[in-house]
Scaffold this motif. Sequence first.
Motif, short mmCIF file in Angstrom:
data_model
loop_
_atom_site.label_atom_id
_atom_site.label_comp_id
_atom_site.label_asym_id
_atom_site.label_seq_id
_atom_site.Cartn_x
_atom_site.Cartn_y
_atom_site.Cartn_z
N GLN A 159 0.03 -7.61 -1.66
CA GLN A 159 1.30 -7.01 -2.04
C GLN A 159 1.60 -5.78 -1.22
N TRP A 160 0.57 -4.96 -1.03
CA TRP A 160 0.77 -3.71 -0.31
C TRP A 160 1.17 -3.96 1.12
N PHE A 161 0.58 -4.99 1.70
CA PHE A 161 0.90 -5.25 3.09
C PHE A 161 2.33 -5.70 3.25
N ARG A 162 2.80 -6.48 2.29
CA ARG A 162 4.20 -6.91 2.37
C ARG A 162 5.08 -5.68 2.34
N CYS A 163 4.75 -4.79 1.43
CA CYS A 163 5.55 -3.58 1.28
C CYS A 163 5.53 -2.78 2.58
N LEU A 164 4.37 -2.66 3.16
CA LEU A 164 4.23 -1.86 4.38
C LEU A 164 5.06 -2.43 5.50
N LEU A 165 5.02 -3.73 5.65
CA LEU A 165 5.72 -4.34 6.77
C LEU A 165 7.22 -4.22 6.60
N HIS A 166 7.70 -4.21 5.38
CA HIS A 166 9.12 -4.05 5.17
C HIS A 166 9.58 -2.66 5.56
N LYS A 167 8.69 -1.70 5.32
CA LYS A 167 9.08 -0.32 5.56
C LYS A 167 9.38 -0.05 7.02
N ARG A 168 8.64 -0.68 7.89
CA ARG A 168 8.82 -0.35 9.28
C ARG A 168 9.12 -1.61 10.07
N LYS A 169 10.09 -1.55 10.93
CA LYS A 169 10.43 -2.71 11.74
C LYS A 169 9.33 -2.96 12.74
N ASP A 170 8.85 -1.90 13.30
CA ASP A 170 7.89 -2.05 14.37
C ASP A 170 6.53 -1.59 13.86
N PRO A 171 5.65 -2.53 13.53
CA PRO A 171 4.37 -2.12 12.93
C PRO A 171 3.39 -1.54 13.94
N SER A 172 3.88 -0.96 14.98
CA SER A 172 2.94 -0.41 15.96
C SER A 172 2.57 1.00 15.55
N TRP A 173 1.51 1.48 16.15
CA TRP A 173 1.04 2.81 15.81
C TRP A 173 0.92 3.61 17.10
N ILE A 174 0.82 4.90 16.97
CA ILE A 174 0.68 5.73 18.15
C ILE A 174 -0.79 6.06 18.36
N SER A 175 -1.11 6.43 19.57
CA SER A 175 -2.53 6.58 19.90
C SER A 175 -3.17 7.74 19.15
N ALA A 176 -2.36 8.67 18.64
CA ALA A 176 -2.95 9.79 17.90
C ALA A 176 -3.60 9.33 16.61
N ASP A 177 -3.33 8.10 16.19
CA ASP A 177 -3.88 7.62 14.93
C ASP A 177 -5.20 6.89 15.11
N ILE A 178 -5.68 6.81 16.31
CA ILE A 178 -6.94 6.10 16.52
C ILE A 178 -8.07 6.91 15.90
N ILE A 179 -8.84 6.24 15.05
CA ILE A 179 -9.95 6.92 14.37
C ILE A 179 -11.07 7.13 15.38
N SER A 180 -11.57 8.34 15.45
CA SER A 180 -12.58 8.64 16.47
C SER A 180 -13.95 8.97 15.87
N THR A 181 -14.04 9.12 14.57
CA THR A 181 -15.35 9.35 13.95
C THR A 181 -15.27 9.08 12.45
N VAL A 182 -16.39 8.60 11.90
CA VAL A 182 -16.46 8.28 10.48
C VAL A 182 -17.81 8.77 9.97
N GLU A 183 -17.83 9.44 8.82
CA GLU A 183 -19.11 9.98 8.34
C GLU A 183 -19.10 10.13 6.82
N PHE A 184 -20.10 9.55 6.17
CA PHE A 184 -20.30 9.76 4.74
C PHE A 184 -21.00 11.11 4.54
N ASN A 185 -20.79 11.72 3.38
CA ASN A 185 -21.56 12.94 3.10
C ASN A 185 -22.90 12.55 2.47
#
Lengths: 478, 206
Positions: free
Chosen positions: A42-68
Motif C-alpha cells: 500500500q505504501w509503495f502505491r502511495c509513494l509512486l503516486h506522489k511523485r511522477k519521477d521516482p528518481s532520487w538525487i545522489s545526495a540520498d545515497i546511504i554511505s554508512t550504517v551502524e547499530f549501537n
Amino acid sequence: MFSGPRQRGLRLLTHAEWCGVPSEASVLLCKTVSMRAGDLAQWFRCLLHKRKDPSWISADIISTVEFNYSGDLLATGDKGGRVVIFQREQESKSRPHSRGEYNVYSTFQSHEPEFDYLKSLEIEEKINKIRWLPQQNAAHFLLSTNDKTIKLWKISERDKRAEGYNLKDEDGRLRDPFRITALRVPILKPMDLMVEASPRRIFANAHTYHINSISVNSDHETYLSADDLRINLWHLEITDRSFNIVDIKPANMEELTEVITAAEFHPHQCNVFVYSSSKGTIRLCDMRSSALCDRHSKFFEEPEDPSSRSFFSEIISSISDVKFSHSGRYMMTRDYLSVKVWDLNMESRPVETHQVHEYLRSKLCSLYENDCIFDKFECCWNGSDSAIMTGSYNNFFRMFDRNTRRDVTLEASRENSKPRASLKPRKVCTGGKRKKDEISVDSLDFNKKILHTAWHPMENIIAVAATNNLYIFQDKIN
Amino acid sequence: MEVQKEAQRIMTLSVWKMYHSRMQRGGLRLHRSLQLSLVMRSARELYLSAKVEALDLETPSTPTRCPPLSPEPMDTQEDEEEASPRAAETLARCSAHPARVGRKRRSSSLSNGVDAGLVPSKKARLEEKEEAEDASSEVPDRLLPPPAQAEGAFPNLARVLQRSFSGLLNRGPTAPPTAPPARDAKPVCRPADPVLSVLVRAVVAF
C-alpha cells in the motif's frame, strides 16, 4: 537462519527510502514507513503516486550504517552529510503487531560541504563512517566523520518543558519589570517528545588525506581516526590535539606503494589496533611498545597464488574493510572478491576464505572500465560470531555460516520483499545452462551495489543499504 | 598484437581516469590514484614485453637489441597523443582477456613480492620523458597548473600529463608523429575530434 524444513527465514521488517526532495520532506517519507510488512504494498502505491519521477538525487545515497551497542538504535549517514537515526519500537502488549520495527528517531545535518581555500579543493560532506559510543546516561553519543572532520554528536530526548518563568512570558518575550508583582516557581510540564541532536565536539584539521575509518577504543575515552597515510589517536574530551600513532608516508611521495584502507581498535584490549593496506596486508600494533607504532607487532599476509595472478591482481587484493569479531579472537577482512577470517594468533594465512562473487574474476577488465573494481565493500559479524555478511552487486548480499559452512545469496529489493514471506535465496549462473530462477552474470546490474551492511549485536536483525534504500530484515521462526 | 592493443587501450583508459579524477569533487584521491598508476604500470609492462616479443619474432638473429629505455620516451609520448582521440572509443566492453603468451611472459619477468624497485624506475622514465618533451614543446605559462594543485602523490606525473596534452595544443594538425617503421600504421586522427577539444579546454581551464 537459512531456509530449512521449518518456516524460518529473513523477512522484511522495515524499509525506508531516501527520495530526492529537500531533507525535511524526505524525513516525512521515512516516518510513514513504520508499518507492518503487510502494508508495504500500500505504501509503495502511495509513494509512486506522489511523485511522477521516482528518481532520487545522489545526495540520498546511504554511505554508512551502524547499530549501537544495544541494537535499539540504527544510525545511517548519507552522501548529503545527513544522519538519520532509527529506533526500535518496544514490543508491547498494546501493539502486538509492531514486532519491533524501526522508526525514524532523529534526523540532522552532520556535515556541510566545505572549501579548502589553500588547496582550492572542495571537501565533500559525505558521511564516511558513524561509530556509536557506549551509553553512559540518558543521552546517546555518536561520532560521525567526513573526509576531514570528525564530530561528536549528542542525541537527547526532551519530553518536559518548564512553564511559569518570572522574567519572560510564555512566548519568550521579556516581561516588563513593572509588571512583575509576585514570584513563582516554574513547573515542569510534559510536552511532545522532541529528539535533539547537538554537536558537542568537533575534531578538525588533523588529517591531510581523506579519513577512511574511525574506531572507538574499549576504554571509552579515546578513539582513532585513519586516513590514507596516517592514524591519529584522540581523546574524546580534547579537540585541539591528537597523537599520531601510525605514519606510513614515505619521505619521497614518488616511492609510495601502499596506503591505509581501514583501521579498528581491538574490542577488549585497549592497547591493540589493526590497520589494513591496499596491498592486502594487515598490521596489528600494540601502543605499549612505542609511541609511534610504525613497526607492527604482527603482520598478516596471505602469500599470493601465482596461478591466479592477473592484470588486476593488485587492485583486487586491496582490503576494503577490517572488522574484529566480538570475541576479539578473530578478525575479518574484505577484498574485492572474497572475505577472509584470520586468527590473531596465525599470521601466515587466514583460517577461512569465503568467495563472495568469484564469477567476476573473468570480468575484471569491464569492471575496471565502469569503475566498479574500485568499490569498497564492508563486512560484518553477527553477535555470536557464527556468521558473517557482506554485500555484492545487483542488490545481492551474502551470508556465510561459519559452523555449517553454508552460504546464501539474498536480494534486497522491493519486488522480492513480499509481506510475511521469507527472502528467497538467489543464485548466479556462472556458465552453461541457466536454470530457472538463476540470474546470469551478464544480467547483473552493477549500479545496484550493496556496500554497507550491519548486524544487530544480539539478535538476528540485519540492516542493508542498497543505494538510497535501507532494508531491515529479521529472522523469525514461524 | 592483440596483447599490445589491449594493453594500450588499458593505458589510455587509465590516463583518462586519472585525469578525470583530478576534476571530481573532494580532490585527488590518493588510493585511487595509486591503483590507477599500478594498472598503468602493469599495462605498460605488458605492452613493452609484447612489443619486445614482436621484435623478437621479426628479427630473431640480432644478438643485440636496442635498450628498451630509449625508444620508450617516444612510444609513450605517442601513446598519450593517441590516447585522447581514442578515449571516446575505449568505453566499449572488453571481451578479450590478455593473451596467454603475454601473461606468461609478464609473470616470468616480474619479480615476486613487492615491486618497490619498479616504482622509482617508472618515475625515472617519466622524468626522461619530461626532458624529451621539454625540448620539443613550449608550454605557455597559463597552462601550467598552479603549485597548489600540483601537490599530491605524483606531481611529476601530473606535470607530464599536463605537458603532453599541451604539447598537442602547440603541435598543429599538419605534424604527424614520427613512428618507427616496425610499428603498425595506426590511424592518426587530429583536430576535429570533440574528445580532444574537450580535453584541451580542460587543460586550458587548469
